[in-house]
Design a protein around this motif. Structure first.
Motif, PDB file in Angstrom:
ATOM      1  N   HIS A 142       3.500  -1.597  -4.932  1.00 30.09           N
ATOM      2  CA  HIS A 142       2.636  -0.721  -4.134  1.00 30.09           C
ATOM      3  C   HIS A 142       3.423  -0.092  -2.981  1.00 30.09           C
ATOM      4  N   HIS A 144       2.946   1.971   0.530  1.00 27.16           N
ATOM      5  CA  HIS A 144       1.946   2.293   1.548  1.00 27.16           C
ATOM      6  C   HIS A 144       2.000   3.779   1.929  1.00 27.16           C
ATOM      7  N   TRP A 146       0.919   5.675   4.906  1.00 27.70           N
ATOM      8  CA  TRP A 146       0.467   5.467   6.280  1.00 27.70           C
ATOM      9  C   TRP A 146      -0.138   6.746   6.859  1.00 27.70           C
ATOM     10  N   LYS A 252      -2.779   3.414   9.332  1.00 27.42           N
ATOM     11  CA  LYS A 252      -3.559   2.706   8.327  1.00 27.42           C
ATOM     12  C   LYS A 252      -3.194   3.243   6.956  1.00 27.42           C
ATOM     13  N   CYS A 253      -3.017   2.324   5.997  1.00 32.52           N
ATOM     14  CA  CYS A 253      -2.687   2.739   4.635  1.00 32.52           C
ATOM     15  C   CYS A 253      -3.941   3.273   3.954  1.00 32.52           C
ATOM     16  N   CYS A 256      -4.515   0.642   0.428  1.00 29.66           N
ATOM     17  CA  CYS A 256      -4.963  -0.755   0.540  1.00 29.66           C
ATOM     18  C   CYS A 256      -5.695  -1.060   1.835  1.00 29.66           C
ATOM     19  N   GLY A 257      -5.648  -0.174   2.823  1.00 27.99           N
ATOM     20  CA  GLY A 257      -6.360  -0.386   4.075  1.00 27.99           C
ATOM     21  C   GLY A 257      -5.606  -1.212   5.090  1.00 27.99           C
ATOM     22  N   LYS A 258      -4.348  -1.563   4.817  1.00 25.51           N
ATOM     23  CA  LYS A 258      -3.552  -2.324   5.780  1.00 25.51           C
ATOM     24  C   LYS A 258      -3.233  -1.468   6.995  1.00 25.51           C
ATOM     25  N   THR A 259      -3.203  -2.098   8.194  1.00 24.66           N
ATOM     26  CA  THR A 259      -2.933  -1.377   9.438  1.00 24.66           C
ATOM     27  C   THR A 259      -1.663  -1.906  10.068  1.00 24.66           C
ATOM     28  N   ARG A 260      -1.059  -1.048  10.904  1.00 25.21           N
ATOM     29  CA  ARG A 260       0.100  -1.443  11.711  1.00 25.21           C
ATOM     30  C   ARG A 260       0.068  -0.669  13.023  1.00 25.21           C
ATOM     31  N   SER A 261       0.726  -1.221  14.043  1.00 25.19           N
ATOM     32  CA  SER A 261       0.754  -0.603  15.363  1.00 25.19           C
ATOM     33  C   SER A 261       1.821   0.497  15.401  1.00 25.19           C
TER      34      SER A 261
END
Length: 262
Positions: A142, A144, A146, A252-253, A256-261
């Protein structure tokens, strides 16, 4: 009697002057009207000439437009015919190329020798299906995608108070008044203070009734200077109005909905 004759002569002179002034005014108005009529006629003639020139120009412009439109139509017809001929030629070339390719395929198939022995040897080899199945069962990795995430931040209004001049400082002259007695003529109502007797004798010499009376009037005897200071008031002045801005909070991806700062 002499004074009455003088008055009659004065009245006659005044009447003559008024008559002469009336004649002069009527003459001036007549001349002005004739000039205005001439000016109107000249303006109308000039406007007619200008309109005639404009109509001639408009006709020539219409003729030029119609001729240019006909030329454009002829050019478009020529381009359409040339495009049609090019498309037909390209179709013919394509058909010839397809026939050539089919002939080449037939020739190559007929010229190849038969390899029956090699085919038999390949069929005797064992199949390795287990390795291919294990490789195909692995999940795809996968990646991402972003996407930036923002929030709206309100920026308040900024300003300051300042003193604004409403009225400038000035000096006012206030009059000083006093009641004084004045001698007023009963016949003509003129102020004759200080020469009442002489003025009364003039009326009596003209066979007019004389006499005067005293009136108390408020008179200005001087002035007082009064200073007025400048007047200010406090007003609020806006330096920068209230606004909003978009502030980055993270990523935010989209898959998959994953987040990062940041």
């Amino acid at each position: 009697m002499n004074s009455r004759r003088k008055q009659i002569i004065k009245v006659g002179i005044i009447v003559l002057i008024v008559v002469l002034l009336g004649m002069m005014l009527t003459h001036c108005t007549n001349t002005a009207e004739t000039k205005s009529v001439k000016l109107d006629k000249t303006v109308e003639e000039s406007m007619k000439k200008v309109n005639a020139k404009k109509t001639g120009k408009n006709k020539s412009i219409d003729v030029d437009k119609s001729s240019s439109q006909e030329e454009k139509k002829e050019e478009t017809a020529k381009t359409d015919s040339s495009n049609k001929s090019n498309t037909s030629e390209s179709k013919k070339d394509n058909t010839t190329s397809t026939t050539n390719t089919s002939l080449n395929k037939n020739n190559t198939s007929s010229s190849k020798p038969s390899n029956s022995s090699s085919n038999n040897s390949n069929s005797s080899k064992p199949s390795n299906n287990s390795g291919s199945n294990s490789s195909s069962s692995k999940p795809a990795e996968h990646k991402h995608d972003w996407v930036a995430q923002y929030k709206t931040v309100n920026i308040p209004e900024k300003g300051h108070n300042e003193q604004v001049l409403v009225q400038a400082a000035y000096d006012e002259q206030v009059p000083i008044t006093e009641m004084k007695a004045y001698s007023i003529c009963n016949q003509c109502g003129v102020d004759i203070t200080g020469f009442a007797v002489a003025h009364n004798d003039q009326h009596l010499s003209n066979y007019e009734p004389g006499g005067y009376h005293t009136e108390w009037r408020e008179t200005v005897t001087g002035y007082n200077t009064v200073h007025h200071d400048a007047v200010y008031e406090t007003r609020y002045v806006v330096d920068s109005p209230a606004t909003t801005k978009q502030e980055l909070t993270g990523y935010k991806c989209s898959g998959c909905g994953k987040t990062r700062s940041n």
